[in-house]
Design an enzyme around this catalytic site. Structure first.
Site, PDB file in Angstrom:
ATOM      1  N   TYR A 143       0.835  -1.209   0.000  1.00 54.85           N
ATOM      2  CA  TYR A 143       0.000   0.000   0.000  1.00 54.85           C
ATOM      3  C   TYR A 143       0.867   1.255   0.000  1.00 54.85           C
ATOM      4  CZ  TYR A 143      -3.803   3.161   1.334  1.00 54.85           C
ATOM      5  OH  TYR A 143      -4.729   4.182   1.365  1.00 54.85           O
ATOM      6  N   LYS A 147       1.082   4.186  -2.968  1.00 55.46           N
ATOM      7  CA  LYS A 147       0.721   5.587  -2.739  1.00 55.46           C
ATOM      8  C   LYS A 147       1.913   6.524  -2.940  1.00 55.46           C
ATOM      9  CE  LYS A 147      -3.622   4.814  -1.881  1.00 55.46           C
ATOM     10  NZ  LYS A 147      -4.679   5.274  -2.814  1.00 55.46           N
TER      11      LYS A 147
END
Length: 251
Positions: A143, A147
């Site tokens: 994740y 990002k």
């Protein structure tokens, strides 16, 4: 009529953003893997159900919007997935899946709808990144990488397309009370107090907090010279370097 495209529109930040855009007078192209029929039902709208990592599906969405409205004014790359596990336990399949949804798909969508914006000489792309894109958060290797990459993509497209009237910015939420948060908490990843105790404003963000930031960046009258920016909406999480007892002493 201006047209806004929102991914992950069925719930959470995407739903709230879509409804605010409809209230502001935008026609909507709503993209999700589940139905969006209850989202801004009174708005002029088009609904797409499918996989945003599929370039054929993304091309279909962009072509349908071009045929119906002939323009694209705002793209909100909101859809995303989380994956919580120690880095040594993350499979390659899971890591790639997170990157596909959170980074490759926004690139495909920016390509598809950005082409319309470049033709018309104006538009705003808002990528929903995360404070996980500017900090490291344990047990979120895939994740966090996705990002961080999305912020890099934001800055690169801003540099390439700004002179052609297309602005590209990112919003970095802190923890938001959404369906994704409920799923993560159900896996015993963290508690409400873990978050509230860390945020100087002593609360989670709401979808409205994030949607209002998106609308600001979408509106050329209010943010027309903001390009390549990362707007953090985290209640002060990334600004506060205090240790916990010092932080809580100011409550």
């Amino acid at each position: 009529m201006n047209v806004a495209i929102v991914t992950g529109a069925a719930q959470g930040i995407g739903r709230c953003t879509s409804e605010m855009l409809a209230e502001a007078g935008y026609a909507l192209a709503l993209i999700d893997r589940q139905p969006c029929s209850s989202v801004a039902p009174a708005a002029e709208r088009e609904e797409f159900m499918g996989d945003i990592t599929d370039d054929g599906f993304v091309r279909h969405c962009a072509e349908t919007v071009r045929r119906r409205w002939g323009r694209a004014d705002v793209l909100v790359n909101n859809a995303g997935i989380s994956f919580i596990a120690p880095a040594e336990a993350v499979s390659v399949i899971d890591f790639r899946r997170v990157l596909e949804v959170n980074l490759v798909a926004p690139f495909l969508l920016s390509q598809g709808f950005g082409a319309l914006m470049l033709q018309q000489g104006q538009g705003s792309i808002v990528n929903i990144a995360s404070i996980a894109g500017i900090t490291g958060i344990a047990n979120r290797s895939a994740y966090n990488a996705s990002k961080h990459g999305l912020i890099g993509l934001t800055r690169t497209l801003a540099a390439e397309w700004g002179a052609h009237g297309v602005r590209v910015n990112a919003v970095c939420p802190g923890w938001v009370k959404t369906e994704m948060d409920h799923v993560d908490q159900a896996a015993s990843a963290y508690t409400d107090e873990d978050i509230i105790g860390r945020v100087p404003m002593a609360r989670f963000a709401t979808p409205d907090d994030i949607a209002n930031a998106v609308l600001f960046l979408a509106d050329p009258a209010r943010s027309g010279f903001i390009n390549g920016h990362t707007l953090t909406v985290d209640g002060g999480w990334t600004a506060d370097g205090s240790w916990q007892s010092l932080r809580l002493s100011h409550r």
